[in-house]
Design a protein around this motif. Structure first.
Motif, PDB file in Angstrom:
ATOM      1  N   ASN A 136      47.632  35.916  95.666  1.00  0.00           N
ATOM      2  CA  ASN A 136      48.335  34.973  94.795  1.00  0.00           C
ATOM      3  C   ASN A 136      47.490  34.536  93.595  1.00  0.00           C
ATOM      4  O   ASN A 136      47.631  33.421  93.115  1.00  0.00           O
ATOM      5  N   GLY A 137      46.614  35.401  93.115  1.00  0.00           N
ATOM      6  CA  GLY A 137      45.805  34.969  91.991  1.00  0.00           C
ATOM      7  C   GLY A 137      45.108  36.113  91.292  1.00  0.00           C
ATOM      8  O   GLY A 137      45.229  37.269  91.688  1.00  0.00           O
ATOM      9  N   TRP A 138      44.413  35.773  90.236  1.00  0.00           N
ATOM     10  CA  TRP A 138      43.580  36.732  89.541  1.00  0.00           C
ATOM     11  C   TRP A 138      42.233  36.092  89.280  1.00  0.00           C
ATOM     12  O   TRP A 138      42.033  34.907  89.553  1.00  0.00           O
ATOM     13  N   ILE A 139      41.298  36.876  88.785  1.00  0.00           N
ATOM     14  CA  ILE A 139      39.935  36.402  88.529  1.00  0.00           C
ATOM     15  C   ILE A 139      39.668  36.478  87.038  1.00  0.00           C
ATOM     16  O   ILE A 139      39.963  37.488  86.390  1.00  0.00           O
ATOM     17  N   VAL A 140      39.128  35.400  86.493  1.00  0.00           N
ATOM     18  CA  VAL A 140      38.753  35.356  85.080  1.00  0.00           C
ATOM     19  C   VAL A 140      37.338  34.820  84.970  1.00  0.00           C
ATOM     20  O   VAL A 140      36.985  33.838  85.627  1.00  0.00           O
ATOM     21  N   ILE A 166      36.317  38.645  81.208  1.00  0.00           N
ATOM     22  CA  ILE A 166      36.756  39.662  82.162  1.00  0.00           C
ATOM     23  C   ILE A 166      37.975  39.120  82.889  1.00  0.00           C
ATOM     24  O   ILE A 166      38.014  37.958  83.282  1.00  0.00           O
ATOM     25  N   SER A 167      38.990  39.961  83.007  1.00  0.00           N
ATOM     26  CA  SER A 167      40.209  39.603  83.733  1.00  0.00           C
ATOM     27  C   SER A 167      40.433  40.662  84.805  1.00  0.00           C
ATOM     28  O   SER A 167      40.501  41.853  84.502  1.00  0.00           O
ATOM     29  N   ILE A 168      40.513  40.225  86.058  1.00  0.00           N
ATOM     30  CA  ILE A 168      40.693  41.137  87.189  1.00  0.00           C
ATOM     31  C   ILE A 168      41.971  40.744  87.919  1.00  0.00           C
ATOM     32  O   ILE A 168      42.153  39.581  88.293  1.00  0.00           O
ATOM     33  N   ASN A 169      42.852  41.713  88.121  1.00  0.00           N
ATOM     34  CA  ASN A 169      44.180  41.454  88.655  1.00  0.00           C
ATOM     35  C   ASN A 169      44.449  42.309  89.883  1.00  0.00           C
ATOM     36  O   ASN A 169      44.075  43.487  89.920  1.00  0.00           O
ATOM     37  N   PRO A 170      45.107  41.764  90.899  1.00  0.00           N
ATOM     38  CA  PRO A 170      45.444  42.564  92.078  1.00  0.00           C
ATOM     39  C   PRO A 170      46.636  43.468  91.803  1.00  0.00           C
ATOM     40  O   PRO A 170      47.559  43.102  91.084  1.00  0.00           O
ATOM     41  N   LYS A 171      46.593  44.660  92.368  1.00  0.00           N
ATOM     42  CA  LYS A 171      47.758  45.545  92.372  1.00  0.00           C
ATOM     43  C   LYS A 171      48.354  45.586  93.773  1.00  0.00           C
ATOM     44  O   LYS A 171      49.559  45.620  93.947  1.00  0.00           O
ATOM     45  N   ASN A 172      47.482  45.577  94.769  1.00  0.00           N
ATOM     46  CA  ASN A 172      47.894  45.408  96.164  1.00  0.00           C
ATOM     47  C   ASN A 172      47.026  44.312  96.737  1.00  0.00           C
ATOM     48  O   ASN A 172      45.958  44.569  97.281  1.00  0.00           O
ATOM     49  N   GLY A 173      47.481  43.064  96.557  1.00  0.00           N
ATOM     50  CA  GLY A 173      46.659  41.915  96.914  1.00  0.00           C
ATOM     51  C   GLY A 173      46.341  41.810  98.391  1.00  0.00           C
ATOM     52  O   GLY A 173      45.377  41.150  98.770  1.00  0.00           O
ATOM     53  N   HIS A 174      47.131  42.470  99.246  1.00  0.00           N
ATOM     54  CA  HIS A 174      46.882  42.379 100.681  1.00  0.00           C
ATOM     55  C   HIS A 174      45.569  43.045 101.078  1.00  0.00           C
ATOM     56  O   HIS A 174      44.974  42.701 102.096  1.00  0.00           O
ATOM     57  N   ASN A 175      45.127  44.035 100.288  1.00  0.00           N
ATOM     58  CA  ASN A 175      43.904  44.776 100.613  1.00  0.00           C
ATOM     59  C   ASN A 175      42.790  44.565  99.594  1.00  0.00           C
ATOM     60  O   ASN A 175      41.760  45.232  99.676  1.00  0.00           O
ATOM     61  N   PHE A 176      42.985  43.668  98.653  1.00  0.00           N
ATOM     62  CA  PHE A 176      42.011  43.440  97.575  1.00  0.00           C
ATOM     63  C   PHE A 176      41.344  42.094  97.826  1.00  0.00           C
ATOM     64  O   PHE A 176      41.984  41.054  97.763  1.00  0.00           O
TER      65      PHE A 176
END
Length: 336
Positions: free
Chosen positions: A252-256, A266-276
């Motif tokens: 439910n989030g991303w990293i900045v 830097i912006s890091i976003n989940p594509k499959n958050g269940h395994n990231f």
């Protein structure tokens, strides 16, 4: 020289993070209290040097710094040392009592920068990884904000409700490099493996590195950046991740993360958050520094793609948010 650090550990369109107004004028980054020959004693205002996504100081916590003007430090080694120690501390619970057995004293690869942590007698149970990570973040951002003259030895007195918790110091002492493998440290503290694949990435425009089921693909994609921008961005990102559990997922989030000026993001976003997981990102960023950025001494905009067990689980972009000439960045950056 960087042999120790080398042992550390599809297309996508990524939206830029929300607009921010974030600058750190050097004149505002510190507040002078007194000055004695050869040493500056000052007190800092943390809210000036913290990024908008970075945790603030816990209630009642503060740091007083003494800076030794005659003790010059190598900026690159300062940043690498800061990343190493923040990484090791982030393997522990954010607000638990810190375990200093692996971290009490570390030295850069050539012994030119020594970082030491000394808890106060009878109060060591109150010292937390959060206190130390935020202090190192603050100190390196202050150094970068003041330019080349800011990279000097310091001693930070960590205070909780005005009582001494401990001391963090960075000096230029030459000491033997007795550090162990950072990936081994990770393996001892989490479920990560120390069987990482180290590749020679000097001069390469793109590549990938592995750690058992984890893989990170990287590529230089645009503008050149300064070392200070890239390193402070890494430090800010690792600090922002540190409060999270290693195996907590990014469902439910991303990293900045931001550099000390706010110009590099830097912006890091989940594509499959269940395994990231946050732990995978932490390990990948340290490996990126150790296997790509530091050995090549190249600093520039990059794309990152994260894989777990062969599946793409996230992606990211490291970019300059503020272009030269006040040109606005586009609202989307395409990675290929």
């Amino acid at each position: 020289m960087l042999g120790y650090y080398s042992r550390l550990a599809s297309s996508a369109v990524l939206p830029l993070p929300p607009p921010i107004n974030f600058t750190i004028p050097a004149t505002e980054a510190v507040k002078y209290v007194s000055q004695i020959p050869g040493e500056m004693v000052l007190r800092t205002v943390f809210s000036v040097s913290a990024g908008p996504y970075t945790p603030g100081f816990p209630p009642g916590f503060d740091v007083d710094y003494s800076w030794t003007k005659s003790m010059k430090l190598d900026p690159r080694q300062v940043f690498i040392e800061a990343v190493i120690v923040i990484f090791r501390l982030s393997l522990q619970n954010w607000d638990a009592t810190v375990d200093l057995r692996e971290i009490e004293e570390t030295a850069s690869d050539d012994g030119r920068v020594l970082l030491s942590i000394t808890p106060a007698p009878m109060r060591s149970a109150l010292l937390q990884p959060s206190h130390l990570i935020l202090t190192i973040h603050q100190a390196t951002f202050m150094m970068a904000a003041r330019g080349e003259e800011g990279f000097i030895g310091f001693r930070g007195r960590l205070l909780l409700r005005k009582k001494l918790l401990g001391v963090v110091a960075m000096t230029s002492d030459r000491v033997p490099n007795e550090l162990g493998n950072m990936i081994e440290t990770t393996n001892a503290t989490s479920s990560f493996s120390n069987r990482s694949t180290v590749m020679d990435n000097k001069g390469a425009k793109s590549g990938e590195f592995f750690d058992r089921a984890y893989k990170t693909a990287w590529e230089y994609i645009g503008l050149d950046l300064t070392a200070e921008e890239v390193f402070t961005m890494l430090i800010d990102t690792l600090t922002s991740i540190a409060p999270h559990e290693l195996m907590e997922t990014l469902e439910n989030g991303w990293i900045v993360g931001h550099s000390h000026t706010g110009d590099t993001v830097i912006s890091i976003n989940p594509k499959n958050g269940h395994n990231f997981t946050y732990g995978q990102v932490t390990l990948a960023l340290v490996q990126l520094m150790a296997q790509v950025i530091a050995p090549s001494n190249r600093y520039g905009e990059m794309s990152l793609t994260f894989f777990f067990a062969g599946e793409e689980v996230g992606n990211g972009v490291l970019f300059r948010a503020r272009r030269l000439g006040n040109e606005d960045s586009s609202q989307n950056i395409t990675l290929s």
